[in-house]
Design a protein around this motif. Sequence first.
Motif, PDB file in Angstrom:
ATOM      1  N   VAL A 570       0.833  -1.208   0.000  1.00  0.00           N
ATOM      2  CA  VAL A 570       0.000   0.000   0.000  1.00  0.00           C
ATOM      3  C   VAL A 570       0.865   1.254   0.000  1.00  0.00           C
ATOM      4  O   VAL A 570       0.651   2.174  -0.803  1.00  0.00           O
ATOM      5  CB  VAL A 570      -0.955  -0.011   1.211  1.00  0.00           C
ATOM      6  CG1 VAL A 570      -1.732   1.298   1.283  1.00  0.00           C
ATOM      7  CG2 VAL A 570      -1.913  -1.191   1.113  1.00  0.00           C
ATOM      8  N   TRP A 574       1.009   4.007  -3.060  1.00  0.00           N
ATOM      9  CA  TRP A 574       0.454   5.328  -2.736  1.00  0.00           C
ATOM     10  C   TRP A 574       1.509   6.415  -2.942  1.00  0.00           C
ATOM     11  O   TRP A 574       1.201   7.500  -3.435  1.00  0.00           O
ATOM     12  CB  TRP A 574      -0.044   5.319  -1.299  1.00  0.00           C
ATOM     13  CG  TRP A 574      -0.654   6.599  -0.809  1.00  0.00           C
ATOM     14  CD1 TRP A 574      -0.123   7.467   0.087  1.00  0.00           C
ATOM     15  CD2 TRP A 574      -1.932   7.132  -1.178  1.00  0.00           C
ATOM     16  NE1 TRP A 574      -0.978   8.511   0.303  1.00  0.00           N
ATOM     17  CE2 TRP A 574      -2.093   8.340  -0.460  1.00  0.00           C
ATOM     18  CE3 TRP A 574      -2.934   6.722  -2.038  1.00  0.00           C
ATOM     19  CZ2 TRP A 574      -3.235   9.121  -0.574  1.00  0.00           C
ATOM     20  CZ3 TRP A 574      -4.078   7.505  -2.162  1.00  0.00           C
ATOM     21  CH2 TRP A 574      -4.215   8.693  -1.433  1.00  0.00           C
ATOM     22  N   ARG A 575       2.751   6.084  -2.570  1.00  0.00           N
ATOM     23  CA  ARG A 575       3.827   7.057  -2.753  1.00  0.00           C
ATOM     24  C   ARG A 575       4.056   7.342  -4.235  1.00  0.00           C
ATOM     25  O   ARG A 575       4.394   8.467  -4.608  1.00  0.00           O
ATOM     26  CB  ARG A 575       5.116   6.524  -2.115  1.00  0.00           C
ATOM     27  CG  ARG A 575       6.189   7.594  -1.931  1.00  0.00           C
ATOM     28  CD  ARG A 575       5.751   8.608  -0.905  1.00  0.00           C
ATOM     29  NE  ARG A 575       6.696   9.698  -0.771  1.00  0.00           N
ATOM     30  CZ  ARG A 575       6.722  10.778  -1.551  1.00  0.00           C
ATOM     31  NH1 ARG A 575       5.863  10.898  -2.542  1.00  0.00           N
ATOM     32  NH2 ARG A 575       7.610  11.733  -1.348  1.00  0.00           N
ATOM     33  N   LEU A 577       1.827   7.558  -6.512  1.00  0.00           N
ATOM     34  CA  LEU A 577       0.801   8.483  -6.989  1.00  0.00           C
ATOM     35  C   LEU A 577       1.124   9.934  -6.629  1.00  0.00           C
ATOM     36  O   LEU A 577       0.502  10.848  -7.169  1.00  0.00           O
ATOM     37  CB  LEU A 577      -0.558   8.105  -6.402  1.00  0.00           C
ATOM     38  CG  LEU A 577      -1.206   6.847  -6.992  1.00  0.00           C
ATOM     39  CD1 LEU A 577      -2.488   6.514  -6.251  1.00  0.00           C
ATOM     40  CD2 LEU A 577      -1.484   7.035  -8.477  1.00  0.00           C
ATOM     41  N   ILE A 593      -3.753   3.007  -9.402  1.00  0.00           N
ATOM     42  CA  ILE A 593      -5.031   3.222  -8.711  1.00  0.00           C
ATOM     43  C   ILE A 593      -5.818   1.917  -8.635  1.00  0.00           C
ATOM     44  O   ILE A 593      -6.394   1.584  -7.594  1.00  0.00           O
ATOM     45  CB  ILE A 593      -5.834   4.319  -9.430  1.00  0.00           C
ATOM     46  CG1 ILE A 593      -5.110   5.666  -9.302  1.00  0.00           C
ATOM     47  CG2 ILE A 593      -7.244   4.419  -8.871  1.00  0.00           C
ATOM     48  CD1 ILE A 593      -5.701   6.772 -10.156  1.00  0.00           C
ATOM     49  N   LEU A 596      -4.342  -0.326  -5.960  1.00  0.00           N
ATOM     50  CA  LEU A 596      -4.630   0.182  -4.620  1.00  0.00           C
ATOM     51  C   LEU A 596      -6.095  -0.024  -4.243  1.00  0.00           C
ATOM     52  O   LEU A 596      -6.414  -0.327  -3.088  1.00  0.00           O
ATOM     53  CB  LEU A 596      -4.267   1.664  -4.542  1.00  0.00           C
ATOM     54  CG  LEU A 596      -2.799   1.978  -4.262  1.00  0.00           C
ATOM     55  CD1 LEU A 596      -2.525   3.456  -4.435  1.00  0.00           C
ATOM     56  CD2 LEU A 596      -2.398   1.527  -2.856  1.00  0.00           C
ATOM     57  N   LEU A 609      -3.795   2.392   4.456  1.00  0.00           N
ATOM     58  CA  LEU A 609      -3.911   3.527   3.535  1.00  0.00           C
ATOM     59  C   LEU A 609      -4.292   4.803   4.278  1.00  0.00           C
ATOM     60  O   LEU A 609      -3.738   5.876   4.006  1.00  0.00           O
ATOM     61  CB  LEU A 609      -4.945   3.203   2.455  1.00  0.00           C
ATOM     62  CG  LEU A 609      -5.243   4.309   1.436  1.00  0.00           C
ATOM     63  CD1 LEU A 609      -4.001   4.629   0.611  1.00  0.00           C
ATOM     64  CD2 LEU A 609      -6.392   3.900   0.528  1.00  0.00           C
ATOM     65  N   ASN A 640      -8.131   9.275   2.610  1.00  0.00           N
ATOM     66  CA  ASN A 640      -7.263   8.847   1.509  1.00  0.00           C
ATOM     67  C   ASN A 640      -7.995   7.925   0.540  1.00  0.00           C
ATOM     68  O   ASN A 640      -7.729   7.941  -0.661  1.00  0.00           O
ATOM     69  CB  ASN A 640      -6.031   8.131   2.062  1.00  0.00           C
ATOM     70  CG  ASN A 640      -5.008   9.093   2.627  1.00  0.00           C
ATOM     71  OD1 ASN A 640      -5.073  10.300   2.394  1.00  0.00           O
ATOM     72  ND2 ASN A 640      -4.049   8.587   3.376  1.00  0.00           N
ATOM     73  N   LEU A 644      -8.476   8.532  -3.365  1.00  0.00           N
ATOM     74  CA  LEU A 644      -8.098   7.506  -4.338  1.00  0.00           C
ATOM     75  C   LEU A 644      -9.231   7.256  -5.331  1.00  0.00           C
ATOM     76  O   LEU A 644      -8.997   7.154  -6.545  1.00  0.00           O
ATOM     77  CB  LEU A 644      -7.739   6.218  -3.601  1.00  0.00           C
ATOM     78  CG  LEU A 644      -7.313   5.029  -4.469  1.00  0.00           C
ATOM     79  CD1 LEU A 644      -6.023   5.344  -5.212  1.00  0.00           C
ATOM     80  CD2 LEU A 644      -7.139   3.778  -3.607  1.00  0.00           C
TER      81      LEU A 644
END
Length: 907
Positions: A570, A574-575, A577, A593, A596, A609, A640, A644
């Motif tokens: 995760v 996420w980093r 993005l 995306i 995730l 997340l 978050n 997303l």
Amino acid sequence: MALGRPQERYRRWFLGEYGTLRNIYLNRVETLDLADTYIALSVQAEGEVSGSQVPATTLMGPSGPHRILIVGDPGTGKSTLLRAYGSGVLRPGVGESELNLFGGTSELPVLVTLRQVADSLVRGGRLEDHVLGVLGRRSGARNARAMLRRLLLQGRIVVLLDGLDEVARPAYDAVRSAIYSFVHTAEDAELPTGLARVVISCRRQNYRQIEEDWSWFATTSYAMVALNDADIDRFVQRRATQFTDERSGAAFLADVHASGTIELHRVPLILTISLGLYTQLAAYEIPHSIGNFYDEMVRELLRRHDFRAEGQLRMNRYKTEDKHRFLRELALHLAQTRTSPFADFTYGDLLAFCAAQRRRMPRVDDERRFVDEIIDRSGLLMRTTEEDQFAFAHRALHEHLAAAQLAKDPQEGCKFLHDRADDPQWRQVAVLFCGESHPHVETFLRGLAGLSPDLACQCLATAEVSADVAVDMIETARTRRMLPAIMEAAKSPVPETRTRALLALQAELTDLATSPGRQRRDRLVADLFSGHLPAAGKLLLSMAEQRTPAMAAAVTQLASALPPDEQTLVAPLWRCLAIPGIDRHRDLARELIGRLLVLAMDPECAATLERLPPLRPDWLIPEDLEAAYPLRRGLSPDSNLVVLLGMGQALRMLDQVPRKNLYLTALTEPGRPLALIEASPFWSKVSLHRIAKTLSYSAFYATITVSLGVTILSMTGRISIDLEPALAGLGASLCAFTIIVLGLSTYAARRYFDYIYGGRFTKWSYLLPSVNPTFGLPRIEQLWGLMAERPQIAATYRLRNWTLESVPVLLVHLSTTAIYGLPAAALLPQPWLVPFVVIPVLLLFYWLPATELCGEHTTRLFLSSRRFLGIYQDPESRHWVLPRTSTPPSQRRRAGPPSRSLTGSKN
């Protein structure tokens, strides 16, 4: 399960022998019950691309493979898993214990410790003879052979072979041949042992040396997966009774995270030792290395019972220093002088060695009392058979004590281990030897690098040596593509060594990510991270920190080779993005995306997340957030997960997610039923279409009846009507009604087409004319159908677009609306009151039933939300729609100060 008397006797014996575990770290016997003391471990198929983690209970169950190979690092719970499976199969399925997952089977488990039967197999014995002997002795069956044959033919025997790595080289071939004969016996044999399910456990590094020898047994081996944060939390919660108010479970977890040793605590054995010491010693501080863990534990167990609880009189007769020295020298002596270094030993061996060391231990006046005190009061030596066979409480303790003794004479220890560099039995001893504090670690590693480069690199996990020494070994391992060894070096206690190892892994993995052979790449990555998934997430996160689209693509490619439900992925995804300009790489961003969103379907991944720094890229607009998350009583807009979803809406890819939960299904369903979810409990109980149909037809026929009645009464002179004012009020009402309807339809059509071309969903769409209206005469249906077919034009019903065919439609429209207005125009005393009655009646009973609000399709849409009501109970969706009112204590403890926001840019 239904058992006969012999099988019942066997069940009681097995549970008594293996269903309890003597926890030496707490000096008490505790039941091996997954509900109380044991957490369900997970396994992952080695080399399997994107192989998901599965509970070991599922793998070991009757629906699992017929032959299973379990591999894992020292202390990961391989032996305990076999005991837990056997106990779970035989114990009554009561309570909420996870051992009940093994229920529903009538299998009879037979647990065999391979090191204990190896000598018998070398002398020509057969494995089936040992199985038969165990069943005969423990069940008391008169004809054990007949019982075993019957159980084999019924497919009810599972043989658990523990500790293949503990078999000495001289006995290895005999053990392998015996297992081969056991599993390949034909079905028509007297004892068709080939019908039995067989499970073998082995250390991972040892199995790597002999993997080709076992290709006939199983095509896939399953690696024990390291504990994740949630597993550690559950482990601590299961042992809540061991903590006190001053030394609570929450404080223990906080100290573990603060000490920076969380990676060490992912091993069940280390976690058990650490927790035991933490609860027993008021001044205990969590050590920073495996060697210190073991040393502290051994000393504490030997000190136990030094004083009575009352009166402070000595209870132990002999000093801790003497007992510790004896165990170190014993461990090395046994390993040096026998063909199987870590095999069992006898009580006589203990007494003989103690007598030989008597001159060096002047305070020991009685060998037997000295040995008995160690056995009875420390728990470090345990009886393994009824014939006075003993072993160390865990092989890891035997290896630690041998390494500690070698470190007392490091020069001789270096030579001794160099001579055994290619012997897998001594690999862990070499690793632990490097973790001891002595000045010859660098010398040992330099010499070992020329003999076994992968072992030398693996030893960096415990060695505190200069980065210059470590770099040479890491580069050698990188040149030879020894990625698992470099992964071990990344656990080094020296920060610079860890950094160098991570950089080497990054470089190799980046090359792999761009290599054309995807299948080969995925297999290499799966093999590298199998059983070490937390390390995979840490490594990928360090790659994502470089903040370049190329590195984000590499992270995405590598993540595709890992399990789709791996929680540690995760943070790096996420980093990625947050990388500036990631939205210009649409395919890459969509893949990130999508992955995730699938991860976030797991509640633990979603919680991870939410703990990450917030992200609000410039290319995300509020309309996308509202369209992707229309709920008003759900998550916060700053969540978050909501962000997303908004990013997915901005890239128009929510309908392309690889796997959808109920939320995404409802969100992307035609008609957008997700917007109705919060109101669906009301609509699920009524049918607006049926109600509107009943009311509209009832009102129409009632109006006709009243109009006929008024006409008859007027013609008979019963009532008098002033025709001119009545017609004026009626005409004004019909004109005003037509203008209102056309205005509403025009506005609704414009909003609807804004939504079609990317705008947010609007409820004005329900005011569009319905293709299948609830109420309407043929001409009226034609009118509404024409408006619904081309709403952007026909909603305004411009006269220039009309044809001669439209005139009858208009006449029918006016005459029908006039029918509704005649009673009011005739009966109301004042003409100006007519519009206030006629217009609402026409809107409610004539126009609204002909719109999408009461149309059959919309009503079906409202009613279909019944299948989406499960979204509030669906385990993959409920945490998407329910607000997070509180945070679990463990998460609050680790939350720390607010994190800075991650921002992306739109260039």
